[in-house]
Write an enzyme that holds these catalytic residues in place. Structure first.
Site, mmCIF file in Angstrom:
data_model
loop_
_atom_site.group_PDB
_atom_site.id
_atom_site.type_symbol
_atom_site.label_atom_id
_atom_site.label_comp_id
_atom_site.label_asym_id
_atom_site.label_seq_id
_atom_site.Cartn_x
_atom_site.Cartn_y
_atom_site.Cartn_z
ATOM 1 N N ASP A 1 1.496 -1.262 -4.935
ATOM 2 C CA ASP A 1 0.289 -0.449 -4.857
ATOM 3 C C ASP A 1 -0.604 -0.800 -6.040
ATOM 4 O OD1 ASP A 1 -0.532 2.108 -3.085
ATOM 5 O OD2 ASP A 1 -1.377 2.322 -5.090
ATOM 6 N N ASP B 1 0.729 -0.152 5.026
ATOM 7 C CA ASP B 1 0.052 1.106 5.375
ATOM 8 C C ASP B 1 -1.221 1.233 4.550
ATOM 9 O OD1 ASP B 1 -0.579 3.612 6.298
ATOM 10 O OD2 ASP B 1 0.980 4.662 5.165
ATOM 11 N N PHE C 1 0.874 -1.192 0.000
ATOM 12 C CA PHE C 1 0.000 0.000 0.000
ATOM 13 C C PHE C 1 0.905 1.235 0.000
ATOM 14 C CE2 PHE C 1 -2.155 -3.275 2.586
ATOM 15 C CZ PHE C 1 -3.358 -3.425 1.927
ATOM 16 N N CYS D 1 -5.115 4.085 9.690
ATOM 17 C CA CYS D 1 -5.576 5.481 9.709
ATOM 18 C C CYS D 1 -7.077 5.543 9.980
ATOM 19 C CB CYS D 1 -5.228 6.186 8.398
ATOM 20 S SG CYS D 1 -5.948 5.421 6.919
#
Length: 401
Positions: A256, A305, A234, A345
């Site tokens: 990604d 991430d 990611f 997040c």
């Protein structure tokens, strides 16, 4: 009372609500906490009103949006405050003073919404350019005034409005993307952080074009990597991977799903003179983790991430399962004695829940380890203690046996 409120409308808390929370700094009023009569429901989204407790004692000035579950956001503790250019400049000057003290170059998050006293407003600065995310109705309606104050306070010459994303939909706002001051950048903006070079696409990139929040966690990674090999899953524009190369890594593989993001990562590596040490893979992250395991690949450091798997409370259970799956698939790729960094997040997933999901995943991946560091966003993303959502980022660093 009439002298205090003037001609402003009033929104009042229900009798069983808790005005103490507002007095102690909580910045939101939810729809089920307010008296929703016909007059209140008729208030225009983004308009200003005086918030009162059930005994009609003023608590402050709020911006109102009857279309949102957050019906009111505190703008100022003074119910007589005037939200105009001077008020905006004062808030921006206060925000700038913090960043200017901490950072040597003007590349940072300048405004972090409620934590900077500008609810629902995010501004990222990229040297002479800035990107505004007006995620609340008041900010969307006053975006020209915000831009004018921003130019006056910072001297930026280009202002981009990036009105996209889930937050705006929750406010009943439509998407928008436009340059409202200056001219659009004709190329991605180079940003130096921790010795790495990142390319920020201010118009075509994700969010504002670059994530500043992981800066201190990139720096911590550099202390672990040595001359090892790094897997960054990611990776977006190469966040952890490019930081690892700047820290001396012999090789970094960035994974990604976005081809444009990986192209920007390669551009950053080229600007650093590290093209020969960067490998990219466009793929679904879960499939990539599985295929790398099938190839028996091992890395000294693995970083995952992902985007917010739990953006809201209804998505929490599924989100924690996804974080656990990431950890389960990533752990076997870490060389013995190596390091695994896992990030979230999702503001709906608190630190304890995320840590537990990550530990379960590592165990189910057949590995054992210890947690050596817990990171968060940098100081340009200040946390409002009363509002957990402003402290959304969690980064866990494990050392695996």
């Amino acid at each position: 009372m009439s002298e205090l409120t003037g001609d402003r409308p009033v929104i009042r808390l229900r009798p069983k609500s808790k005005p103490q929370a507002i007095r102690h700094g909580f910045p939101w009023v939810f729809a089920d906490e307010a008296v929703l009569d016909r007059r209140t429901k008729a208030l225009p989204p983004g308009g200003m009103a005086v918030l009162e407790d059930p005994e009609r004692v003023p608590l402050g000035l709020v911006t109102v949006n009857p279309a949102s579950k957050i019906i009111a956001r505190v703008m100022d503790a003074d119910p007589a405050a005037v939200i105009d250019g001077a008020w905006l400049r004062a808030r921006l000057e206060r925000a700038l003073a913090l960043r200017a003290r901490i950072y040597d170059a003007p590349f940072y998050r300048l405004v972090h919404a409620e934590a900077d006293g500008l609810p629902g407003l995010v501004i990222d600065r990229f040297g002479d350019a800035a990107v505004i995310q007006p995620n609340a109705a008041w900010a969307d309606g006053m975006v020209d005034e915000i831009a004018e104050a921003l130019v006056a306070v910072t001297g930026v010459t280009t202002v981009v409005v990036n009105g996209q994303g889930r937050s705006r939909a929750l406010e009943g706002l439509t998407e928008r993307l436009e340059v409202i001051r200056g001219t659009a950048p004709d190329a991605p903006v180079p940003v130096q952080m921790n010795g790495a070079v990142y390319l920020a696409d201010l118009l075509g990139g994700q969010k504002t074009g670059l994530f500043f929040d992981q800066r201190p966690n990139h720096a911590f990674l550099q202390r672990l990597v040595g001359e090892g090999q790094v897997l960054d899953v990611f990776s977006h524009v190469g966040g952890f991977g490019l930081a690892a190369l700047a820290g001396g890594a012999s090789h970094a593989l960035c994974v990604d799903g976005s081809a444009p993001a990986l192209e920007l990562a390669r551009g950053g590596a080229q600007a650093m003179g590290a093209t020969d040490r960067l490998e990219t893979m466009q793929s679904d992250a879960f499939k990539a983790l599985e295929s790398l395991a099938a190839e028996d690949r091992r890395f000294d450091v693995v970083v995952c991430d992902p985007p917010a798997f739990a953006p809201s409370k209804p998505a929490l259970e599924a989100g924690l399962r996804a974080y656990e799956r990431v950890a389960r698939l990533a752990a076997p790729l870490v060389a013995p004695g190596g390091y695994l960094a896992l990030c979230s997040c999702s503001h709906a997933a608190d630190l304890t829940s995320f840590r537990n999901a990550s530990a379960r995943g590592i165990g189910r991946g057949g590995r054992r380890g210890v947690l050596i560091h817990t990171g968060q966003a940098g100081p340009d993303h200040p946390t409002l203690p009363q509002l957990a959502e402003t402290g959304y980022l969690k980064t866990l660093f494990f050392r695996l046996d």
